[in-house]
Design a protein around this motif. Structure first.
Motif, PDB file in Angstrom:
ATOM      1  N   ILE A  58       0.861  -1.181   0.000  1.00  0.00           N
ATOM      2  CA  ILE A  58       0.000   0.000   0.000  1.00  0.00           C
ATOM      3  C   ILE A  58       0.894   1.226   0.000  1.00  0.00           C
ATOM      4  CG2 ILE A  58      -1.778   1.321   1.210  1.00  0.00           C
ATOM      5  CD1 ILE A  58      -2.698  -1.316   2.493  1.00  0.00           C
ATOM      6  N   LEU A  59       0.620   2.117  -0.923  1.00  0.00           N
ATOM      7  CA  LEU A  59       1.356   3.365  -1.024  1.00  0.00           C
ATOM      8  C   LEU A  59       0.479   4.476  -0.472  1.00  0.00           C
ATOM      9  CD1 LEU A  59       3.925   4.789  -2.087  1.00  0.00           C
ATOM     10  CD2 LEU A  59       2.739   5.036  -4.282  1.00  0.00           C
ATOM     11  N   ILE A  60       0.976   5.183   0.532  1.00  0.00           N
ATOM     12  CA  ILE A  60       0.248   6.275   1.161  1.00  0.00           C
ATOM     13  C   ILE A  60       0.548   7.571   0.407  1.00  0.00           C
ATOM     14  CG2 ILE A  60      -0.065   7.609   3.287  1.00  0.00           C
ATOM     15  CD1 ILE A  60      -0.858   4.806   3.878  1.00  0.00           C
ATOM     16  N   LYS A  61      -0.466   8.292  -0.004  1.00  0.00           N
ATOM     17  CA  LYS A  61      -0.380   9.669  -0.516  1.00  0.00           C
ATOM     18  C   LYS A  61       0.370   9.833  -1.831  1.00  0.00           C
ATOM     19  CE  LYS A  61      -0.873  12.059   3.832  1.00  0.00           C
ATOM     20  NZ  LYS A  61      -0.367  12.982   4.761  1.00  0.00           N
ATOM     21  N   GLU A  62       0.428   8.832  -2.644  1.00  0.00           N
ATOM     22  CA  GLU A  62       1.023   9.007  -3.965  1.00  0.00           C
ATOM     23  C   GLU A  62       0.170   8.268  -4.976  1.00  0.00           C
ATOM     24  OE1 GLU A  62       5.050   8.708  -4.981  1.00  0.00           O
ATOM     25  OE2 GLU A  62       5.780   9.446  -3.083  1.00  0.00           O
ATOM     26  N   ASP A  63       0.440   8.491  -6.219  1.00  0.00           N
ATOM     27  CA  ASP A  63      -0.284   7.790  -7.270  1.00  0.00           C
ATOM     28  C   ASP A  63       0.012   6.302  -7.202  1.00  0.00           C
ATOM     29  OD1 ASP A  63      -1.223  10.183  -8.243  1.00  0.00           O
ATOM     30  OD2 ASP A  63       0.436  10.410  -9.668  1.00  0.00           O
ATOM     31  N   PHE A 106      -2.197  -1.233  -3.774  1.00  0.00           N
ATOM     32  CA  PHE A 106      -3.264  -0.331  -3.366  1.00  0.00           C
ATOM     33  C   PHE A 106      -2.648   1.011  -2.970  1.00  0.00           C
ATOM     34  CE2 PHE A 106      -4.559  -4.613  -2.246  1.00  0.00           C
ATOM     35  CZ  PHE A 106      -5.836  -4.703  -2.773  1.00  0.00           C
ATOM     36  N   THR A 107      -3.496   2.050  -2.898  1.00  0.00           N
ATOM     37  CA  THR A 107      -3.074   3.325  -2.324  1.00  0.00           C
ATOM     38  C   THR A 107      -4.099   3.726  -1.272  1.00  0.00           C
ATOM     39  OG1 THR A 107      -4.268   4.606  -3.994  1.00  0.00           O
ATOM     40  CG2 THR A 107      -1.941   4.137  -4.437  1.00  0.00           C
ATOM     41  N   ALA A 108      -3.681   4.570  -0.339  1.00  0.00           N
ATOM     42  CA  ALA A 108      -4.561   5.066   0.712  1.00  0.00           C
ATOM     43  C   ALA A 108      -4.073   6.448   1.117  1.00  0.00           C
ATOM     44  CB  ALA A 108      -4.543   4.125   1.915  1.00  0.00           C
ATOM     45  N   ASN A 109      -4.963   7.221   1.720  1.00  0.00           N
ATOM     46  CA  ASN A 109      -4.600   8.566   2.151  1.00  0.00           C
ATOM     47  C   ASN A 109      -3.801   8.579   3.441  1.00  0.00           C
ATOM     48  OD1 ASN A 109      -5.792   9.851  -0.023  1.00  0.00           O
ATOM     49  ND2 ASN A 109      -7.788   9.859   0.954  1.00  0.00           N
ATOM     50  N   SER A 110      -3.950   7.548   4.276  1.00  0.00           N
ATOM     51  CA  SER A 110      -3.205   7.451   5.535  1.00  0.00           C
ATOM     52  C   SER A 110      -3.227   6.002   5.989  1.00  0.00           C
ATOM     53  CB  SER A 110      -3.843   8.342   6.618  1.00  0.00           C
ATOM     54  OG  SER A 110      -5.064   7.768   7.054  1.00  0.00           O
TER      55      SER A 110
END
Length: 175
Positions: A147-152, A158-162
């Motif tokens: 999971i990558l936080i705050k990037e494309d 997956f990505t997430a805001n926090s």
């Protein structure tokens, strides 16, 4: 596989656990991101243990000492404990980027050390970071769940805001 294998959530520190104010080496500059404890409690309930892997080039650059970092780390782990969370271990790279060491992400030295120290099931483990180099570390170590936080979403699963927003991503799965 044995039931004794650990499912791990590998967390980057700066930008995931705490706000990245740039070279955070002192307790006074350390600020937890909202929802971190709730997310980590959620992971624990799902049977995951938590390991922190963090590049700390501020040590190698002379911005703060290794002793400062260790004091901050012990304080951070105590704050997690106060919230019912055990951090299994914190691995860190103290080198500046020009040292070309094996422990600096995106190289896999910290993951390799964790595997040597604990019986980890990488298939069921996750790596959560806020930089492409964190996700590249997972790719290099054959950790598929990222999971990558705050990037494309470039190479992460997956990505997430926090970290708090990863709760809905990491669900109890039979894989």
């Amino acid at each position: 596989m044995s039931n004794l294998t650990k499912k791990i959530i590998f967390l980057d520190r700066d930008g995931v656990i705490n706000y990245d104010h740039g070279y955070v080496g002192e307790i006074e500059k350390f600020e937890f991101i909202d929802g971190v404890f709730e997310a980590c409690n959620h992971f624990s309930k799902l049977g995951y243990e938590i390991i922190v892997i963090t590049n700390q080039s501020g040590i190698g650059r002379g911005y703060y000492s290794e002793e400062d970092f260790i004091n901050l780390t012990n304080w951070m782990k105590d704050e997690f404990k106060k919230n019912g969370i055990n951090i299994l271990k914190v691995y860190y790279c103290p080198h500046s980027p020009d040292k070309d060491c094996e422990c600096r992400k995106p190289k896999i030295g910290m993951i390799t050390q964790a595997i040597n120290d604990f019986n980890i099931d990488l298939e069921k483990s996750w790596l959560i970071g806020d930089k492409i180099s964190d996700i590249q570390t997972a790719v290099n170590a054959n950790i598929k769940n990222t999971i990558l936080i705050k990037e494309d979403k470039k190479i992460a699963s997956f990505t997430a805001n926090s970290l708090f927003h990863t709760i809905n991503i990491i669900k109890k799965q039979g894989k």
